[in-house]
Design a protein around this motif. Sequence first.
Motif, short mmCIF file in Angstrom:
data_model
loop_
_atom_site.label_atom_id
_atom_site.label_comp_id
_atom_site.label_asym_id
_atom_site.label_seq_id
_atom_site.Cartn_x
_atom_site.Cartn_y
_atom_site.Cartn_z
N LEU A 80 13.22 31.53 27.72
CA LEU A 80 13.25 30.14 28.18
C LEU A 80 13.54 30.15 29.67
O LEU A 80 14.53 30.75 30.10
N ALA A 81 12.67 29.53 30.44
CA ALA A 81 12.90 29.36 31.88
C ALA A 81 13.07 27.87 32.15
O ALA A 81 12.24 27.06 31.72
N VAL A 82 14.14 27.52 32.83
CA VAL A 82 14.39 26.14 33.23
C VAL A 82 14.42 26.14 34.76
O VAL A 82 15.20 26.87 35.37
N SER A 83 13.55 25.33 35.34
CA SER A 83 13.40 25.31 36.80
C SER A 83 13.71 23.94 37.36
O SER A 83 13.41 22.92 36.73
N ASP A 84 14.30 23.94 38.55
CA ASP A 84 14.60 22.69 39.25
C ASP A 84 14.22 22.85 40.71
O ASP A 84 13.99 23.96 41.17
N ALA A 116 18.72 35.72 34.02
CA ALA A 116 18.67 35.94 35.47
C ALA A 116 18.33 34.63 36.17
O ALA A 116 17.80 33.71 35.57
N VAL A 117 18.64 34.60 37.45
CA VAL A 117 18.28 33.49 38.31
C VAL A 117 17.22 34.00 39.27
O VAL A 117 17.39 35.06 39.88
N ARG A 118 16.13 33.26 39.38
CA ARG A 118 15.03 33.67 40.25
C ARG A 118 14.59 32.50 41.12
O ARG A 118 14.49 31.37 40.64
N PRO A 119 14.29 32.76 42.40
CA PRO A 119 13.71 31.69 43.22
C PRO A 119 12.29 31.41 42.76
O PRO A 119 11.59 32.30 42.25
N ARG A 120 11.87 30.16 42.90
CA ARG A 120 10.49 29.80 42.58
C ARG A 120 9.62 30.10 43.78
O ARG A 120 10.07 30.06 44.92
N PRO A 121 8.33 30.36 43.57
CA PRO A 121 7.45 30.71 44.69
C PRO A 121 7.35 29.63 45.76
O PRO A 121 7.26 29.94 46.94
N SER A 126 14.77 29.00 39.24
CA SER A 126 14.59 29.10 37.79
C SER A 126 15.71 29.96 37.21
O SER A 126 16.08 30.98 37.78
N VAL A 127 16.23 29.52 36.07
CA VAL A 127 17.14 30.35 35.29
C VAL A 127 16.37 30.71 34.04
O VAL A 127 15.83 29.85 33.34
N ILE A 128 16.29 32.01 33.77
CA ILE A 128 15.51 32.54 32.66
C ILE A 128 16.47 33.25 31.71
O ILE A 128 17.28 34.06 32.15
N ALA A 129 16.38 32.91 30.43
CA ALA A 129 17.25 33.54 29.43
C ALA A 129 16.41 33.92 28.22
O ALA A 129 15.48 33.21 27.84
N GLY A 130 16.73 35.06 27.63
CA GLY A 130 15.99 35.54 26.47
C GLY A 130 16.88 35.74 25.25
O GLY A 130 17.99 36.27 25.37
N LEU A 131 16.39 35.30 24.11
CA LEU A 131 17.06 35.53 22.83
C LEU A 131 16.27 36.58 22.07
O LEU A 131 15.05 36.46 21.93
N SER A 132 16.95 37.58 21.57
CA SER A 132 16.31 38.64 20.81
C SER A 132 15.77 38.11 19.50
O SER A 132 16.45 37.33 18.81
N LEU A 133 14.58 38.53 19.12
CA LEU A 133 14.01 38.14 17.83
C LEU A 133 14.74 38.84 16.68
O LEU A 133 14.60 38.45 15.53
#
Length: 138
Positions: A80-84, A116-121, A126-133
């Motif tokens: 899930l990536a949530v961007s502002d 992680a937190v990543r700058p948008r281009p 964006s804050v991106i988080a992953g949940l393991s399946l």
Amino acid sequence: MPDIPLVPAHWRFPAQPASVRRARHAVAASLPDVLRPRLGADLSLLTSELVTNAIRHGACWADEEFIELVLWPADGHYWLAVSDPGAGRPVLARPGVESESGRGLVLVDSLAAAWAVRPRPTCGTSVIAGLSLQRGGG
């Protein structure tokens, strides 16, 4: 022929408090039925925390800005990536027991297999988080 990946789910919501609930419901509805028992509650909590943070700290309600969400499966995780549009960089803090806020990223850190937190281009963050399946005995 190679496997064709799923197209990520994508939403845009106004940077307003009412969008937290709308985002949570949209993300939950897009999760495959078979994964809801394992990932549904944690994905809803991640969505709520990340969208709330994006609205509070990364967008200006008065400017009619938007936040964006992208959800996709990859590498044994649901991401899930949530961007502002904000330039700020969220930081994991450890608030005291008397603090009334500041626990959003603590929850994200606890729930997510990785984040992680990543700058948008263009602009924003964006804050991106992953949940393991494999979560929940999968």
